[in-house]
Design a protein around this motif. Sequence first.
Motif, PDB file in Angstrom:
ATOM      1  N   ASP A   1       0.845  -1.187   0.000  1.00 49.26           N
ATOM      2  CA  ASP A   1       0.000   0.000   0.000  1.00 49.26           C
ATOM      3  C   ASP A   1       0.883   1.239   0.000  1.00 49.26           C
ATOM      4  N   GLY A   2       0.413   2.293  -0.663  1.00 51.48           N
ATOM      5  CA  GLY A   2       1.127   3.557  -0.656  1.00 51.48           C
ATOM      6  C   GLY A   2       2.273   3.661  -1.634  1.00 51.48           C
ATOM      7  N   SER A   3       2.442   2.673  -2.502  1.00 53.17           N
ATOM      8  CA  SER A   3       3.544   2.699  -3.464  1.00 53.17           C
ATOM      9  C   SER A   3       3.340   3.785  -4.516  1.00 53.17           C
ATOM     10  N   ARG A   4       4.453   4.289  -5.023  1.00 47.10           N
ATOM     11  CA  ARG A   4       4.426   5.207  -6.169  1.00 47.10           C
ATOM     12  C   ARG A   4       4.793   4.408  -7.404  1.00 47.10           C
ATOM     13  N   ILE A   5       3.886   4.381  -8.397  1.00 52.52           N
ATOM     14  CA  ILE A   5       4.055   3.520  -9.567  1.00 52.52           C
ATOM     15  C   ILE A   5       3.960   4.351 -10.842  1.00 52.52           C
ATOM     16  N   ALA A   6       4.978   4.259 -11.696  1.00 49.21           N
ATOM     17  CA  ALA A   6       4.916   4.847 -13.031  1.00 49.21           C
ATOM     18  C   ALA A   6       4.344   3.811 -13.987  1.00 49.21           C
ATOM     19  N   VAL A   7       3.418   4.225 -14.830  1.00 51.51           N
ATOM     20  CA  VAL A   7       2.742   3.305 -15.739  1.00 51.51           C
ATOM     21  C   VAL A   7       2.841   3.836 -17.163  1.00 51.51           C
ATOM     22  N   GLY A   8       3.398   3.038 -18.060  1.00 52.39           N
ATOM     23  CA  GLY A   8       3.514   3.426 -19.449  1.00 52.39           C
ATOM     24  C   GLY A   8       2.177   3.415 -20.156  1.00 52.39           C
ATOM     25  N   GLY A   9       2.176   3.957 -21.368  1.00 53.33           N
ATOM     26  CA  GLY A   9       0.956   3.976 -22.161  1.00 53.33           C
ATOM     27  C   GLY A   9       0.491   5.378 -22.462  1.00 53.33           C
ATOM     28  N   PHE A  10      -0.327   5.470 -23.502  1.00 56.82           N
ATOM     29  CA  PHE A  10      -0.911   6.741 -23.927  1.00 56.82           C
ATOM     30  C   PHE A  10      -2.298   6.402 -24.442  1.00 56.82           C
TER      31      PHE A  10
ATOM     32  N   LEU B   1      11.120  12.590 -10.949  1.00 56.81           N
ATOM     33  CA  LEU B   1      10.070  11.746 -10.371  1.00 56.81           C
ATOM     34  C   LEU B   1      10.570  10.309 -10.192  1.00 56.81           C
ATOM     35  N   PRO B   2      11.367  10.039  -9.177  1.00 58.61           N
ATOM     36  CA  PRO B   2      11.724   8.642  -8.899  1.00 58.61           C
ATOM     37  C   PRO B   2      10.520   7.881  -8.376  1.00 58.61           C
ATOM     38  N   THR B   3      10.398   6.628  -8.768  1.00 55.35           N
ATOM     39  CA  THR B   3       9.240   5.832  -8.373  1.00 55.35           C
ATOM     40  C   THR B   3       9.684   4.520  -7.729  1.00 55.35           C
ATOM     41  N   ASP B   4       8.748   3.903  -7.025  1.00 52.11           N
ATOM     42  CA  ASP B   4       9.026   2.604  -6.404  1.00 52.11           C
ATOM     43  C   ASP B   4       8.971   1.487  -7.441  1.00 52.11           C
ATOM     44  N   TYR B   5       7.929   1.526  -8.266  1.00 54.47           N
ATOM     45  CA  TYR B   5       7.718   0.502  -9.285  1.00 54.47           C
ATOM     46  C   TYR B   5       7.349   1.167 -10.606  1.00 54.47           C
ATOM     47  N   ALA B   6       7.583   0.461 -11.692  1.00 52.16           N
ATOM     48  CA  ALA B   6       7.099   0.891 -12.998  1.00 52.16           C
ATOM     49  C   ALA B   6       6.530  -0.322 -13.719  1.00 52.16           C
ATOM     50  N   PHE B   7       5.407  -0.111 -14.409  1.00 54.32           N
ATOM     51  CA  PHE B   7       4.795  -1.135 -15.258  1.00 54.32           C
ATOM     52  C   PHE B   7       4.916  -0.674 -16.700  1.00 54.32           C
ATOM     53  N   VAL B   8       5.456  -1.525 -17.560  1.00 55.79           N
ATOM     54  CA  VAL B   8       5.556  -1.184 -18.976  1.00 55.79           C
ATOM     55  C   VAL B   8       5.154  -2.392 -19.815  1.00 55.79           C
ATOM     56  N   ARG B   9       4.784  -2.104 -21.062  1.00 58.29           N
ATOM     57  CA  ARG B   9       4.431  -3.181 -22.002  1.00 58.29           C
ATOM     58  C   ARG B   9       5.298  -3.036 -23.254  1.00 58.29           C
ATOM     59  N   ALA B  10       6.001  -4.102 -23.598  1.00 53.02           N
ATOM     60  CA  ALA B  10       6.907  -4.079 -24.742  1.00 53.02           C
ATOM     61  C   ALA B  10       6.469  -5.094 -25.791  1.00 53.02           C
TER      62      ALA B  10
ATOM     63  N   ASN C   1       5.746   5.412 -26.624  1.00 53.29           N
ATOM     64  CA  ASN C   1       5.266   6.570 -25.852  1.00 53.29           C
ATOM     65  C   ASN C   1       5.988   6.788 -24.521  1.00 53.29           C
ATOM     66  N   PHE C   2       5.268   6.669 -23.397  1.00 52.08           N
ATOM     67  CA  PHE C   2       5.853   6.941 -22.086  1.00 52.08           C
ATOM     68  C   PHE C   2       6.527   5.717 -21.472  1.00 52.08           C
ATOM     69  N   ASN C   3       6.556   4.603 -22.162  1.00 54.73           N
ATOM     70  CA  ASN C   3       7.118   3.393 -21.567  1.00 54.73           C
ATOM     71  C   ASN C   3       8.605   3.512 -21.218  1.00 54.73           C
ATOM     72  N   PRO C   4       9.478   3.997 -22.115  1.00 54.16           N
ATOM     73  CA  PRO C   4      10.894   4.087 -21.738  1.00 54.16           C
ATOM     74  C   PRO C   4      11.177   4.977 -20.529  1.00 54.16           C
ATOM     75  N   PRO C   5      10.664   6.223 -20.479  1.00 51.40           N
ATOM     76  CA  PRO C   5      10.953   7.014 -19.278  1.00 51.40           C
ATOM     77  C   PRO C   5      10.350   6.429 -18.013  1.00 51.40           C
ATOM     78  N   ALA C   6       9.163   5.794 -18.126  1.00 49.46           N
ATOM     79  CA  ALA C   6       8.586   5.139 -16.955  1.00 49.46           C
ATOM     80  C   ALA C   6       9.506   4.034 -16.454  1.00 49.46           C
ATOM     81  N   ALA C   7      10.023   3.222 -17.390  1.00 48.01           N
ATOM     82  CA  ALA C   7      10.911   2.120 -17.015  1.00 48.01           C
ATOM     83  C   ALA C   7      12.173   2.614 -16.337  1.00 48.01           C
ATOM     84  N   MET C   8      12.674   3.781 -16.767  1.00 51.33           N
ATOM     85  CA  MET C   8      13.912   4.312 -16.209  1.00 51.33           C
ATOM     86  C   MET C   8      13.745   4.837 -14.793  1.00 51.33           C
ATOM     87  N   SER C   9      12.533   5.203 -14.411  1.00 49.62           N
ATOM     88  CA  SER C   9      12.317   5.958 -13.177  1.00 49.62           C
ATOM     89  C   SER C   9      12.295   5.119 -11.911  1.00 49.62           C
ATOM     90  N   ALA C  10      12.146   3.803 -12.033  1.00 53.66           N
ATOM     91  CA  ALA C  10      11.747   3.001 -10.874  1.00 53.66           C
ATOM     92  C   ALA C  10      12.880   2.212 -10.229  1.00 53.66           C
TER      93      ALA C  10
END
Length: 253
Positions: A14-23, A166-175, A192-201
């Motif tokens: 609970d309370g995690s910060r998650i970056a999520v790819g996609g547009f 924006l550092p994150t705890d987790y990132a979800f991406v689809r390749a 789209n936003f998948n590469p920067p999301a993947a880098m942040s976590a």
Amino acid sequence: MVSTAEDAVKDIPDGSRIAVGGFGVVGVPEVLIDAVRDQGAKDLEVISNNAGVDGRGLGKLLETRQISRIIASYVGENKEFARQYLSGELEVELTPQGTMAEKLRAAGAGIPAFYTITGSGTQVADGGIPWKYDSDGNIVKSSPKKDTRALSTFGEEKEYVLEESLPTDYAFVRAAKGDRAGNLVFNASARNFNPPAAMSANTTIAEVEELVEVGEIDPDDVHVPGIYVARVLQLTPEQVADKPIEKMTVRED
């Protein structure tokens, strides 16, 4: 490698910060989002361009009230997203698209903050953008004023805005393709936003449509190197085929 989506997300608290790819609905890690919905983690802070659409993508986590805060660029296509924001159920930090992408990328590059001209002279810099309303529609939390600085580029001095990464705890991406070491390739606009999301976590989890062995992806074709990716989930053919169309326009013959 992880064998199931459930295993991929089981440790997300609970309370995690998650970056999520996609547009919109393109390049969205739908399977991982479904797994978090079923896992039940709540009070999540999500960073994503938007929140999908009603019943798809992050819209599913909004329906189950698992998201308490979103950093996003766009609210428009999700009625439940807009409803929760305007009724005071959800805190939303609206951020220009390019700035958000760079804030994620900067986190992955170890850059704590950077100056950009985007938003200079607007509420992005001056503060006052509504972040949260109460149930009566009154603004109870707004964006703060940001540091600005006059800088000269190409002989012309302009005011720039300081943006924190924006550092994150987790990132979800689809390749479209990935190997067992986590090297990823995205298809066309699904990048789209998948590469920067993947880098942040701290922990990036990638769902991949095609899994190949290490060495089968030409290094020049890699969009995200495996150093950024902690877990890889191979999708089933049925999961790969589940690709919605956000808006369909037809022409009369």
